[in-house]
Design a protein around this motif. Structure first.
Motif, PDB file in Angstrom:
ATOM      1  N   ILE A   1      44.603 -33.846  37.652  1.00 52.72           N
ATOM      2  CA  ILE A   1      45.416 -32.871  36.927  1.00 52.72           C
ATOM      3  C   ILE A   1      44.692 -31.525  36.922  1.00 52.72           C
ATOM      4  CG2 ILE A   1      46.516 -32.270  34.738  1.00 52.72           C
ATOM      5  CD1 ILE A   1      47.755 -34.686  36.080  1.00 52.72           C
ATOM      6  N   HIS A   2      45.411 -30.480  37.301  1.00 49.31           N
ATOM      7  CA  HIS A   2      44.858 -29.127  37.258  1.00 49.31           C
ATOM      8  C   HIS A   2      45.388 -28.410  36.014  1.00 49.31           C
ATOM      9  CE1 HIS A   2      43.055 -29.022  41.295  1.00 49.31           C
ATOM     10  NE2 HIS A   2      44.068 -29.800  41.660  1.00 49.31           N
ATOM     11  N   SER A   3      44.612 -27.473  35.494  1.00 48.58           N
ATOM     12  CA  SER A   3      45.055 -26.711  34.322  1.00 48.58           C
ATOM     13  C   SER A   3      44.614 -25.262  34.456  1.00 48.58           C
ATOM     14  CB  SER A   3      44.487 -27.310  33.031  1.00 48.58           C
ATOM     15  OG  SER A   3      43.081 -27.157  32.993  1.00 48.58           O
ATOM     16  N   ARG A   4      45.348 -24.397  33.770  1.00 51.73           N
ATOM     17  CA  ARG A   4      45.041 -22.970  33.769  1.00 51.73           C
ATOM     18  C   ARG A   4      45.466 -22.391  32.426  1.00 51.73           C
ATOM     19  NH1 ARG A   4      47.035 -18.816  38.536  1.00 51.73           N
ATOM     20  NH2 ARG A   4      45.859 -16.974  37.862  1.00 51.73           N
ATOM     21  N   PRO A   5      44.586 -21.693  31.725  1.00 50.00           N
ATOM     22  CA  PRO A   5      44.962 -21.122  30.423  1.00 50.00           C
ATOM     23  C   PRO A   5      46.074 -20.083  30.577  1.00 50.00           C
ATOM     24  CG  PRO A   5      42.583 -21.108  30.731  1.00 50.00           C
ATOM     25  CD  PRO A   5      43.179 -21.437  32.053  1.00 50.00           C
ATOM     26  N   LEU A   6      47.035 -20.119  29.684  1.00 54.54           N
ATOM     27  CA  LEU A   6      48.124 -19.146  29.681  1.00 54.54           C
ATOM     28  C   LEU A   6      47.894 -18.039  28.664  1.00 54.54           C
ATOM     29  CD1 LEU A   6      51.297 -21.432  29.985  1.00 54.54           C
ATOM     30  CD2 LEU A   6      50.363 -19.908  31.729  1.00 54.54           C
ATOM     31  N   PHE A   7      47.628 -18.436  27.427  1.00 53.63           N
ATOM     32  CA  PHE A   7      47.380 -17.447  26.374  1.00 53.63           C
ATOM     33  C   PHE A   7      46.818 -18.162  25.149  1.00 53.63           C
ATOM     34  CE2 PHE A   7      51.779 -18.862  26.023  1.00 53.63           C
ATOM     35  CZ  PHE A   7      51.876 -19.241  24.691  1.00 53.63           C
ATOM     36  N   THR A   8      46.277 -17.360  24.258  1.00 48.95           N
ATOM     37  CA  THR A   8      45.785 -17.883  22.985  1.00 48.95           C
ATOM     38  C   THR A   8      46.775 -17.502  21.893  1.00 48.95           C
ATOM     39  OG1 THR A   8      43.478 -17.769  23.670  1.00 48.95           O
ATOM     40  CG2 THR A   8      43.909 -17.828  21.304  1.00 48.95           C
ATOM     41  N   ASP A   9      47.074 -18.456  21.036  1.00 47.28           N
ATOM     42  CA  ASP A   9      48.034 -18.224  19.957  1.00 47.28           C
ATOM     43  C   ASP A   9      47.355 -18.515  18.619  1.00 47.28           C
ATOM     44  OD1 ASP A   9      50.442 -17.537  18.883  1.00 47.28           O
ATOM     45  OD2 ASP A   9      51.615 -19.086  19.886  1.00 47.28           O
ATOM     46  N   ARG A  10      47.727 -17.777  17.595  1.00 42.39           N
ATOM     47  CA  ARG A  10      47.183 -18.048  16.265  1.00 42.39           C
ATOM     48  C   ARG A  10      48.339 -18.286  15.298  1.00 42.39           C
ATOM     49  NH1 ARG A  10      46.880 -12.380  16.260  1.00 42.39           N
ATOM     50  NH2 ARG A  10      47.784 -11.408  14.401  1.00 42.39           N
ATOM     51  N   PHE A  11      48.037 -18.978  14.220  1.00 43.12           N
ATOM     52  CA  PHE A  11      49.068 -19.368  13.269  1.00 43.12           C
ATOM     53  C   PHE A  11      49.328 -18.273  12.238  1.00 43.12           C
ATOM     54  CE2 PHE A  11      48.017 -23.354  15.150  1.00 43.12           C
ATOM     55  CZ  PHE A  11      49.145 -24.139  15.028  1.00 43.12           C
ATOM     56  N   VAL A  12      50.610 -18.161  11.889  1.00 41.39           N
ATOM     57  CA  VAL A  12      51.040 -17.272  10.815  1.00 41.39           C
ATOM     58  C   VAL A  12      51.965 -18.057   9.894  1.00 41.39           C
ATOM     59  CG1 VAL A  12      50.864 -15.165  12.197  1.00 41.39           C
ATOM     60  CG2 VAL A  12      53.019 -16.441  12.157  1.00 41.39           C
ATOM     61  N   ALA A  13      52.162 -17.533   8.705  1.00 42.80           N
ATOM     62  CA  ALA A  13      53.076 -18.163   7.750  1.00 42.80           C
ATOM     63  C   ALA A  13      54.418 -17.443   7.793  1.00 42.80           C
ATOM     64  CB  ALA A  13      52.497 -18.130   6.343  1.00 42.80           C
ATOM     65  N   VAL A  14      55.479 -18.182   7.563  1.00 41.59           N
ATOM     66  CA  VAL A  14      56.814 -17.585   7.584  1.00 41.59           C
ATOM     67  C   VAL A  14      57.630 -18.135   6.421  1.00 41.59           C
ATOM     68  CG1 VAL A  14      57.585 -19.327   9.259  1.00 41.59           C
ATOM     69  CG2 VAL A  14      58.901 -17.231   8.972  1.00 41.59           C
ATOM     70  N   VAL A  15      58.344 -17.221   5.749  1.00 36.62           N
ATOM     71  CA  VAL A  15      59.210 -17.586   4.623  1.00 36.62           C
ATOM     72  C   VAL A  15      60.474 -16.740   4.719  1.00 36.62           C
ATOM     73  CG1 VAL A  15      57.318 -18.255   3.089  1.00 36.62           C
ATOM     74  CG2 VAL A  15      58.108 -15.869   3.132  1.00 36.62           C
ATOM     75  N   ARG A  16      61.494 -17.134   3.976  1.00 41.28           N
ATOM     76  CA  ARG A  16      62.679 -16.287   3.971  1.00 41.28           C
ATOM     77  C   ARG A  16      62.402 -15.045   3.125  1.00 41.28           C
ATOM     78  NH1 ARG A  16      67.163 -19.965   0.788  1.00 41.28           N
ATOM     79  NH2 ARG A  16      66.284 -19.861  -1.315  1.00 41.28           N
ATOM     80  N   PRO A  17      63.126 -13.948   3.348  1.00 45.51           N
ATOM     81  CA  PRO A  17      62.790 -12.659   2.700  1.00 45.51           C
ATOM     82  C   PRO A  17      62.703 -12.701   1.182  1.00 45.51           C
ATOM     83  CG  PRO A  17      64.362 -12.318   4.473  1.00 45.51           C
ATOM     84  CD  PRO A  17      64.239 -13.812   4.301  1.00 45.51           C
ATOM     85  N   ASP A  18      63.522 -13.564   0.548  1.00 46.34           N
ATOM     86  CA  ASP A  18      63.511 -13.569  -0.918  1.00 46.34           C
ATOM     87  C   ASP A  18      62.554 -14.610  -1.501  1.00 46.34           C
ATOM     88  OD1 ASP A  18      64.927 -15.745  -0.026  1.00 46.34           O
ATOM     89  OD2 ASP A  18      66.583 -15.543  -1.448  1.00 46.34           O
ATOM     90  N   HIS A  19      61.696 -15.176  -0.674  1.00 47.31           N
ATOM     91  CA  HIS A  19      60.697 -16.132  -1.156  1.00 47.31           C
ATOM     92  C   HIS A  19      59.642 -15.384  -1.982  1.00 47.31           C
ATOM     93  CE1 HIS A  19      57.342 -19.009  -1.001  1.00 47.31           C
ATOM     94  NE2 HIS A  19      58.240 -19.939  -0.704  1.00 47.31           N
ATOM     95  N   PRO A  20      59.061 -16.002  -3.012  1.00 47.34           N
ATOM     96  CA  PRO A  20      58.022 -15.339  -3.808  1.00 47.34           C
ATOM     97  C   PRO A  20      56.865 -14.794  -2.971  1.00 47.34           C
ATOM     98  CG  PRO A  20      58.756 -17.320  -4.926  1.00 47.34           C
ATOM     99  CD  PRO A  20      59.442 -17.316  -3.580  1.00 47.34           C
ATOM    100  N   LEU A  21      56.525 -15.468  -1.860  1.00 48.59           N
ATOM    101  CA  LEU A  21      55.447 -14.985  -1.003  1.00 48.59           C
ATOM    102  C   LEU A  21      55.885 -13.822  -0.113  1.00 48.59           C
ATOM    103  CD1 LEU A  21      53.673 -18.294   0.105  1.00 48.59           C
ATOM    104  CD2 LEU A  21      52.749 -16.492  -1.351  1.00 48.59           C
TER     105      LEU A  21
ATOM    106  N   LEU B   1      63.145 -13.358   9.367  1.00 51.59           N
ATOM    107  CA  LEU B   1      62.344 -13.956   8.298  1.00 51.59           C
ATOM    108  C   LEU B   1      61.122 -13.074   8.020  1.00 51.59           C
ATOM    109  CD1 LEU B   1      62.457 -17.701   9.419  1.00 51.59           C
ATOM    110  CD2 LEU B   1      63.757 -16.627   7.568  1.00 51.59           C
ATOM    111  N   HIS B   2      60.438 -13.381   6.931  1.00 52.97           N
ATOM    112  CA  HIS B   2      59.228 -12.631   6.583  1.00 52.97           C
ATOM    113  C   HIS B   2      58.010 -13.425   7.046  1.00 52.97           C
ATOM    114  CE1 HIS B   2      56.390 -10.143   4.427  1.00 52.97           C
ATOM    115  NE2 HIS B   2      55.908 -11.233   3.812  1.00 52.97           N
TER     116      HIS B   2
END
Length: 299
Positions: free
Chosen positions: A158-178, A254-255
């Motif tokens: 199996i061959h592999s090649r990195p595509l990109f690095t991704d990081r996590f974010v939080a998402v809520v609807r606009p009227d959420h307390p956060l 979304l926010h």
């Protein structure tokens, strides 16, 4: 039964074309005695004299005349087989490629990939599948390309090649307390969360990153994909923590906010089987995927 010496086909082709042992030997860089031995072997193999003396030259037998075009075609075809593949003509390429990707990849990168591939190779069809579990076995036969995060070294073949690095974010609807105010670690952890897991564990990368802060998420729902998590965050007062680039299109309206602690990062890679590595059409598709994924590194 002994296998025939296929090298004799080349010798026979030249002999029948030249009608002379001497001239055939010159073309093949063989001595007259070596050519005579080759002719003797051909006679034994075919059970026919092939070339017989007539005056000062040689003339073909009926069997030799019958074989001439067939032998010429065989030698020509063998030469084509042993020659490097012709240049790839994308305008006439007709092929279906199966690409299996992690959740959110098609929504984020699929449109640009389809557009790019279709513009260069209109006869190419892309079969885009969602990966429901980590299993590289199908790369040997049914899958052309796969994207995903590598948790361990890839197996042989199996061959592999990195595509990109991704990081996590939080998402809520606009009227959420956060959605307002500063999203502290305490506020984030105390909210109700939807957790993404295809394997079943109640905790994952986010929880490992959160643990040093002394907080724990309140996980009330577990789903098997990022799209489902974002959909729940859109409809309920839940926090979905998802890869930023993978889910950019899904999070529209979304926010989203950066995590108030060190956000986990993952490297998404492209994988394929060694049997396809030298295939020109496959190489072209790999480059298109890489180009699409890296087109907006800052996005």
């Amino acid at each position: 039964m002994m296998r025939p010496d296929l090298n004799l086909l080349v010798t026979l082709d030249v002999l029948l074309e030249e009608g002379s042992v001497t001239r055939a030997g010159e073309r093949l860089a063989l001595s007259p005695s070596a050519m005579s031995r080759s002719l003797a072997r051909l006679r034994r193999a075919t059970g026919d004299p092939l070339l017989v003396r007539s005056g000062r030259g040689l003339v073909p037998t009926p069997r030799a005349v019958e074989l001439r075009e067939r032998v010429r075609a065989l030698v020509r075809d063998a030469g084509e087989v042993l020659r490097p593949a012709a240049g790839l003509d994308l305008a006439t390429l007709t092929r279906t490629f199966t690409v299996r990707s992690s959740d959110g990849f098609v929504e984020r990168f699929g449109p640009a990939l389809v557009e790019s591939a279709g513009r260069e190779a209109p006869g190419v069809r892309l079969r885009l599948l969602r990966k429901t579990r980590k299993a590289l076995g199908q790369l040997r036969d049914a899958i052309d390309l796969e994207t995903g995060v590598l948790d361990e070294p890839v197996p042989p073949g199996i061959h592999s090649r990195p595509l990109f690095t991704d990081r996590f974010v939080a998402v809520v609807r606009p009227d959420h307390p956060l959605g307002t105010g500063r999203p502290t670690t305490a506020r984030y952890a105390a909210a109700r969360h939807v957790h993404v897991s295809r394997r079943g564990p109640d905790e994952g990368l986010i929880d490992e990153a959160l643990r040093p802060t002394g907080h724990r998420r309140d996980i009330v729902t577990i789903v098997d994909g990022f799209a489902a998590a974002v959909a729940l965050a859109r409809a309920c007062d839940l926090v979905a923590t998802v890869p930023r680039r993978h889910t950019e299109n899904l999070r529209h309206g979304l926010h989203s906010f950066e995590l108030p602690f060190r956000a986990p990062e993952v490297t998404v890679s492209l994988l394929w089987h060694a049997r396809l590595d030298a295939d020109p059409a496959h190489r072209w598709l790999r480059e298109r995927v890489l180009q699409v994924c890296r087109a907006d590194e800052s996005g």
